[in-house]
Write an enzyme that holds these catalytic residues in place. Structure first.
Site, PDB file in Angstrom:
ATOM      1  N   SER A  54       0.748  -1.192  -0.374  1.00  0.00           N
ATOM      2  CA  SER A  54       0.100   0.039  -0.133  1.00  0.00           C
ATOM      3  C   SER A  54       0.889   1.368   0.028  1.00  0.00           C
ATOM      4  O   SER A  54       2.031   1.423   0.613  1.00  0.00           O
ATOM      5  CB  SER A  54      -0.741  -0.268   1.310  1.00  0.00           C
ATOM      6  OG  SER A  54      -1.554  -0.961   1.272  1.00  0.00           O
TER       7      SER A  54
HETATM    8  N1  SAH Z   1      -1.110  -4.205   3.877  1.00  0.00           N
HETATM    9  C1  SAH Z   1      -0.400  -4.814   2.724  1.00  0.00           C
HETATM   10  C2  SAH Z   1      -1.314  -4.712   1.570  1.00  0.00           C
HETATM   11  C3  SAH Z   1      -1.094  -5.841   0.560  1.00  0.00           C
HETATM   12  S1  SAH Z   1      -2.334  -6.018  -0.812  1.00  0.00           S
HETATM   13  C4  SAH Z   1       0.882  -4.205   2.138  1.00  0.00           C
HETATM   14  O1  SAH Z   1       0.928  -2.988   2.506  1.00  0.00           O
HETATM   15  O2  SAH Z   1       1.700  -4.908   1.871  1.00  0.00           O
HETATM   16  C5  SAH Z   1      -3.830  -6.647  -0.058  1.00  0.00           C
HETATM   17  C6  SAH Z   1      -3.567  -8.322   0.633  1.00  0.00           C
HETATM   18  O3  SAH Z   1      -4.776  -8.551   1.025  1.00  0.00           O
HETATM   19  C7  SAH Z   1      -3.070  -9.085  -0.291  1.00  0.00           C
HETATM   20  O4  SAH Z   1      -1.893  -9.730   0.078  1.00  0.00           O
HETATM   21  C8  SAH Z   1      -4.053 -10.174  -0.632  1.00  0.00           C
HETATM   22  O5  SAH Z   1      -3.586 -11.307  -0.859  1.00  0.00           O
HETATM   23  C9  SAH Z   1      -4.616 -10.019   0.679  1.00  0.00           C
HETATM   24  N2  SAH Z   1      -6.091 -10.492   0.677  1.00  0.00           N
HETATM   25  C10 SAH Z   1      -7.109 -10.716  -0.337  1.00  0.00           C
HETATM   26  N3  SAH Z   1      -8.148 -10.891   0.209  1.00  0.00           N
HETATM   27  C11 SAH Z   1      -7.960 -11.634   1.497  1.00  0.00           C
HETATM   28  C12 SAH Z   1      -8.679 -12.574   2.154  1.00  0.00           C
HETATM   29  N4  SAH Z   1      -9.930 -12.571   2.106  1.00  0.00           N
HETATM   30  N5  SAH Z   1      -8.238 -12.966   3.450  1.00  0.00           N
HETATM   31  C13 SAH Z   1      -6.758 -12.738   3.734  1.00  0.00           C
HETATM   32  N6  SAH Z   1      -6.105 -11.937   2.735  1.00  0.00           N
HETATM   33  C14 SAH Z   1      -6.484 -11.566   1.631  1.00  0.00           C
END
Ligand code: SAH
Length: 222
Positions: free
Chosen positions: A70
């Site tokens: 993010s």
């Molecule tokens: N806070 C993280 C954002 C990553 S993007 C950062 O800054 O790196 C969002 C993440 O949510 C991804 O890794 C994706 O795999 C995860 N995600 C999507 N749907 C999900 C779910 N149902 N349960 C757990 N994780 C999920």
């Protein structure tokens, strides 16, 4: 240069992070604890080495599996919102991804419970968090749309992928006065919501701003 280097040089140095923090202030982030933690956290170890020189730009970066690290402004804004009514003790994060948001939170609250559906991302995040010596993060490989019922209730929940609607399970796992910060809606029309549970069990919703997150998906990937 290896991006395992915690202190960083040149484009990954503390100096570069100072510029990022200044930009976040200009964009309206004012919580000093949040800004200090961002200043002290090496974001370049959370992305691919080839992108490390861009780690302190205020942009989202790819982390593989069609997912993104993010944007710092969004991390700061969501973290500031979670802390706005006093510091939560137990926080659930849905969507560990790179582990950067997890790391920021772990330096501000007692305990972070973080759920990720893509196992290789979770394992990488785990190794980075261990490398930084943070001991107050518990992780689970599962579909975070269900929350983490065994560890509920939570003083705060942060979701970093967008469902179409707020999952009931997450609302149920909020402690009284607990808050949920979550992006909701289809790709082009997402809104970041702040939802507070009141003493009577009702929920107050506020729209924070328009955002663009990857979708919250069901099921898990090994
Ligand atoms: N806070 C993280 C954002 C990553 S993007 C950062 O800054 O790196 C969002 C993440 O949510 C991804 O890794 C994706 O795999 C995860 N995600 C999507 N749907 C999900 C779910 N149902 N349960 C757990 N994780 C999920």
């Amino acid at each position: 240069m290896s991006n395992n280097d915690l202190s960083g040089i040149g484009m990954t140095s503390r100096r570069t992070r100072e510029r990022l923090v200044k930009r976040l202030r200009d964009e309206g982030i004012s919580n000093e604890r949040v800004l200090t933690v961002i200043l002290n956290t090496p974001r370049h170890i959370f992305c691919d080495e080839a992108l490390a020189h861009r780690a302190y730009e205020d942009t989202a970066l790819p982390i593989g599996f069609n997912q993104t690290l993010s944007q710092p402004y969004i991390v700061a804004r969501m973290t500031e919102a979670l802390l706005s009514m006093g510091t939560p003790k137990r926080v659930l994060e849905v969507g560990t991804g790179s582990g950067y948001q997890t790391t920021i939170l772990a330096q501000l609250v007692d305990m972070v419970f973080s759920v990720e559906r893509i196992l290789p991302l979770q394992e990488l995040a785990r190794s980075r968090i261990d490398q930084l010596g943070l001991r107050n993060v518990k992780m689970k490989h599962s579909d975070g749309g269900m929350g983490w019922p065994e560890k509920a209730p939570f003083d705060a929940i942060i979701v970093t992928a967008a469902p179409r609607e707020v999952p009931e399970e997450l609302l149920e796992q909020l402690a009284p006065n607990g808050r949920l910060v979550i992006p909701v809606g289809p790709d082009e029309h997402q809104q970041l919501l702040y939802i507070q549970r009141d003493e009577q069990g009702g929920f107050q919703r506020h729209v924070m701003e328009a955002v663009k997150f990857v979708p919250l998906l069901g099921g898990v990937i090994r």
